[in-house]
Design an enzyme around this catalytic site. Structure first.
Site, PDB file in Angstrom:
ATOM      1  N   ASP A  95       4.221  -9.780  14.414  1.00 29.35           N
ATOM      2  CA  ASP A  95       3.714  -8.967  16.112  1.00 29.35           C
ATOM      3  C   ASP A  95       3.254  -8.059  15.779  1.00 29.35           C
ATOM      4  O   ASP A  95       3.578  -7.307  15.444  1.00 29.35           O
ATOM      5  CB  ASP A  95       5.596  -8.166  15.339  1.00 29.35           C
ATOM      6  N   GLU A 149       5.756   2.029   0.310  1.00 29.45           N
ATOM      7  CA  GLU A 149       4.203   2.791   0.348  1.00 29.45           C
ATOM      8  C   GLU A 149       3.916   4.064   1.262  1.00 29.45           C
ATOM      9  O   GLU A 149       4.054   2.963   2.130  1.00 29.45           O
ATOM     10  CB  GLU A 149       3.037   1.759  -0.372  1.00 29.45           C
ATOM     11  N   LEU A 178       1.439   4.660   3.142  1.00 31.70           N
ATOM     12  CA  LEU A 178      -0.282   5.093   3.486  1.00 31.70           C
ATOM     13  C   LEU A 178      -0.518   6.228   3.975  1.00 31.70           C
ATOM     14  O   LEU A 178       0.116   6.212   4.889  1.00 31.70           O
ATOM     15  CB  LEU A 178      -0.690   4.016   3.803  1.00 31.70           C
TER      16      LEU A 178
END
Length: 320
Positions: free
Chosen positions: A224, A99, A101
């Site tokens: 991370d 996706e 964003l």
């Protein structure tokens, strides 16, 4: 090179077929670090974000990232891009479609919100264990609504491009010691550094002392989470590029406090309001930072040797 692959017509046609789109227009470089190229692309269904890497282990890296995104998204407390598809490139490497964003920049105005959301993510599995919830769906180990009781992850994930051994263990001490041992083993193999091995042998024996009197419930981690792997849209904070596993929640704070530019103080204030520091936190934080120093040595070379050896010696002195 990744840049060449991104402009290759064969790759474009492959992605169009895999995404079932007649249009795939690269919209210029959108980001990505030195490991992978990342671009926003326009398709029949709208914009997607695609990471491309032509290295041999790219499929493993992207499969782990996709599984991490799915796991954290399933908890539904913090925004992440939804994975779409990992595609193997016949000539080598892989592409990861997700996706798109509209991230406006690094986390600033929404830092406190992110701290709260991260703490709730970390508490989620413990809350499941306490409630013994029934009927909820889970993507982990076919466990249904039951909380995860061990430390690990269903698939391999990569911190940087190095695959991490996520096989399940019953104790956090065992799991984390294995993470460190893997990094030291790689350093010895690449640099034949006996000094690192000798210091690690001492620390390895003393690791249980850092956790005396502590009860650790597995928490789903990003794995991370430094400031470069977080941002914000107009509406909310976003995190990305995860390397997830179930571990000690404190581990997440290690790289978040390293390497200079980090998160605003409001992020930490909000996080620790929900998950207060436990006794020995500062010592364990350095123990967790050691992984990232070792990992940086393995990724970037011996420029990180001095800081790594300084950290491991400091940790060894703590337990003398």
């Amino acid at each position: 090179m990744a840049a060449k692959a991104a402009g290759d017509s064969e790759l474009t046609e492959l992605l169009k077929k895999e995404l079932n789109t007649s249009k795939l227009e690269f919209m210029g470089r959108s980001g990505g670090g030195w490991i992978s190229e990342a671009k926003t692309c326009d398709t029949d269904a709208g914009k997607v974000f695609i990471k491309i890497n032509t290295k041999k282990g790219a499929r493993t890296m992207f499969d782990g990232e996709a599984a991490s995104l799915e796991a954290i998204t399933a908890v539904d407390v913090v925004k992440m891009p939804k994975p779409v598809k990992v595609v193997s490139i016949p000539s080598g490497g892989a592409a990861f479609v997700m996706e798109n964003l509209d991230i406006m920049g690094s986390v600033r105005s929404k830092a406190a919100t992110l701290g709260d959301q991260l703490a709730r993510l970390h508490r989620h599995n413990a809350e499941l264990a306490a409630k013994n919830t029934a009927g909820a769906q889970s993507v982990h180990k076919g466990s249904g609504a039951r909380a995860v009781k061990e430390f690990g992850f269903p698939v391999t994930t990569c911190c940087g491009y190095i695959p991490q051994n996520n096989e399940w263990t019953s104790t956090w001490e065992e799991f984390y010691a294995r993470k460190l041992d893997q990094q030291v083993t790689l350093i010895q193999k690449e640099y034949n550094d006996r000094e690192a091995g000798q210091e690690w042998a001492v620390l390895q024996r003393n690791i249980p002392k850092f956790f005396t009197g502590l009860t650790i419930v597995p928490a789903l981690l990003h794995g991370d989470l430094w400031s470069g792997n977080a941002g914000e849209t107009a509406d909310e904070p976003v995190i990305f590029d995860p390397a997830s596993f179930y571990g000690h929640s404190e581990y997440e704070m290690a790289i978040a406090t390293m390497f200079g530019v980090g998160f605003p103080q409001s992020f930490f204030d909000s996080y620790f309001k929900l998950l207060p520091k436990e006794k020995g936190f500062d010592s364990r934080l350095q123990l967790y930072q050691l992984f990232h120093y070792l990992n940086s040595w393995n990724h970037y070379g011996e420029d990180y040797k001095h800081s790594t050896m300084s950290m491991i010696r400091t940790l060894n002195k703590m337990q003398m």
